[in-house]
Design a protein around this motif. Sequence first.
Motif, short mmCIF file in Angstrom:
data_model
loop_
_atom_site.label_atom_id
_atom_site.label_comp_id
_atom_site.label_asym_id
_atom_site.label_seq_id
_atom_site.Cartn_x
_atom_site.Cartn_y
_atom_site.Cartn_z
N GLU A 74 0.82 -1.21 0.00
CA GLU A 74 0.00 0.00 0.00
C GLU A 74 0.85 1.26 0.00
OE1 GLU A 74 -3.70 -0.38 2.54
OE2 GLU A 74 -2.47 -1.98 3.40
N PHE A 76 0.60 4.99 1.45
CA PHE A 76 -0.13 5.83 2.39
C PHE A 76 0.20 7.31 2.24
CE2 PHE A 76 0.41 1.62 4.32
CZ PHE A 76 -0.90 1.31 4.65
N ASN A 78 0.33 11.21 1.09
CA ASN A 78 -0.64 12.24 0.73
C ASN A 78 0.05 13.45 0.16
OD1 ASN A 78 -2.78 10.76 1.83
ND2 ASN A 78 -2.58 11.72 3.85
N ASN A 302 -11.69 1.83 2.91
CA ASN A 302 -10.61 2.44 2.14
C ASN A 302 -9.60 1.38 1.70
OD1 ASN A 302 -9.85 5.25 1.44
ND2 ASN A 302 -7.90 4.69 2.37
N ASN A 304 -5.49 1.45 0.00
CA ASN A 304 -4.34 2.17 -0.54
C ASN A 304 -3.47 1.28 -1.42
OD1 ASN A 304 -4.50 4.88 0.71
ND2 ASN A 304 -4.41 3.72 2.61
N ASN A 309 -5.19 0.93 -7.46
CA ASN A 309 -5.49 2.36 -7.46
C ASN A 309 -5.01 3.03 -8.74
OD1 ASN A 309 -6.98 3.65 -5.29
ND2 ASN A 309 -5.46 2.78 -3.90
N HIS A 314 -7.63 6.14 -8.49
CA HIS A 314 -7.70 6.32 -7.03
C HIS A 314 -9.10 6.10 -6.46
CE1 HIS A 314 -4.23 8.60 -4.78
NE2 HIS A 314 -4.30 7.32 -4.46
N ARG A 317 -9.50 5.13 -2.74
CA ARG A 317 -9.44 6.07 -1.62
C ARG A 317 -10.84 6.65 -1.45
NH1 ARG A 317 -3.64 9.20 -0.82
NH2 ARG A 317 -2.55 7.31 -0.17
N ASP A 320 -11.97 9.42 1.60
CA ASP A 320 -11.81 10.85 1.37
C ASP A 320 -12.80 11.33 0.30
OD1 ASP A 320 -10.79 13.39 1.70
OD2 ASP A 320 -9.06 13.07 0.39
N ARG A 333 -6.79 11.74 -0.21
CA ARG A 333 -5.87 11.47 0.89
C ARG A 333 -6.23 10.20 1.65
NH1 ARG A 333 -7.73 16.93 3.48
NH2 ARG A 333 -9.61 15.97 2.61
N ASP A 334 -5.23 9.69 2.34
CA ASP A 334 -5.43 8.64 3.33
C ASP A 334 -5.48 9.30 4.70
OD1 ASP A 334 -5.45 5.91 4.36
OD2 ASP A 334 -3.44 6.39 5.10
N SER A 340 -10.20 -0.32 6.68
CA SER A 340 -9.39 -0.63 5.49
C SER A 340 -9.64 -2.03 4.98
CB SER A 340 -7.90 -0.45 5.82
OG SER A 340 -7.62 0.88 6.19
#
Length: 405
Positions: A74, A76, A78, A302, A304, A309, A314, A317, A320, A333-334, A340
Amino acid sequence: MSENVLTTESLQRDPDAEGYVDRKRHLWVLSVLWPATPLIGLYLVSQTGWSIWYGLVLILWYGAVPLIDAMFGEDFSNPPESAVPRLEQDRYYRVLTYLTVPIHYAALIVSAWWVSTQPMSVFEFLALALSLGIVNGLALNTGHELGHKKETFDRWMAKLVLAVVGYGHFFIEHNKGHHRDVATPMDPATSRMGESIYSFSLREIPGAFKRAWDLEEQRLSRCGKSVWSLENEVLQPMILTAVLYAGLLAFFGPLMLIFLPIQMAFGWWQLTSANYIEHYGLLREKMSDGRYERQQPHHSWNSNHIMSNLILFHLQRHSDHHAHPTRSYQSLRDFKDLPSLPSGYPGMFLAAMFPSWFRSIMDHRVLDWAKGDLDKIQIQPGKREFYERKFGGTDSESVDTAAAK
């Protein structure tokens, strides 16, 4: 790959956040290339004569992508908030979404031409129809991204791409219905803990269309117009689909009466699969005034995972996105402590088709999310006693014990 991705912490420490560079900038092209996968498969068939390539998308979606997700893990990281306005204004990212629209049409038209002109076994025919259904079902992802934009051109591009798979009502249903009602009992597109994807589909597919139609009827009524007006934004993409499919039938013959419905149905299944896993069991708290709390990132599952993705703009995600629906994919963002998924969407879609397997993966995660309180979970009617027996008490010790089973 993870070594080349900036971490959230390093960006926050960076005093020159305006110099932020999206390390995945050029990798987002994979989201554009993904809809062309059926065409790649047909090319490989023509060069090798191997029938297996008709199912290239199936092999990649349910096999290779989950494996790559597991291998690379993943991301993470941002973008810093100071860089978000620049990212949002960068037309490169928007152009990528535009480019997927003609590719979806090309994949559909070329595949229709192929099945009408080439000798194919039933297995080959079905493999190509299902492969096309996967990528055209994910045309809904492009429609999802563009449908949240305010510009007229973007919104029409969303309707055009949704027309490929005949799911144009998503334009209204998702934006005005699902985003309003998500993670509440009023939302047909939120699945309940203990509900199989097959039961969910029988509730979600007709419920989504009905909600979209009702919302447009209400809007047009307020404007003094008939629901059958051409200003109905459910009818507009529906007409585009009718014209497109009628043209394919006229050019490529009656075989389209079999091919098009199969790819369409499997395309719809992709959206149903996404809706099924994105909010499984989650519930917004009902306040004293009878309204539900404002949706927050923790009301969506979520993911990541890097590879999935990159081919889905994306989409994963999702937390968000629901909290801030106008954010473009490159800016999502995460957050810490989000619910998850253990895999990206392709792997979770596969698991969802096997209800016992899916529940073994997700039910204890839902219980952890609710801190052991079954009253804070959306549970399938008739399943409450089953979960009370399965998970016992609601204290943290009980949760840990149940999760270990």
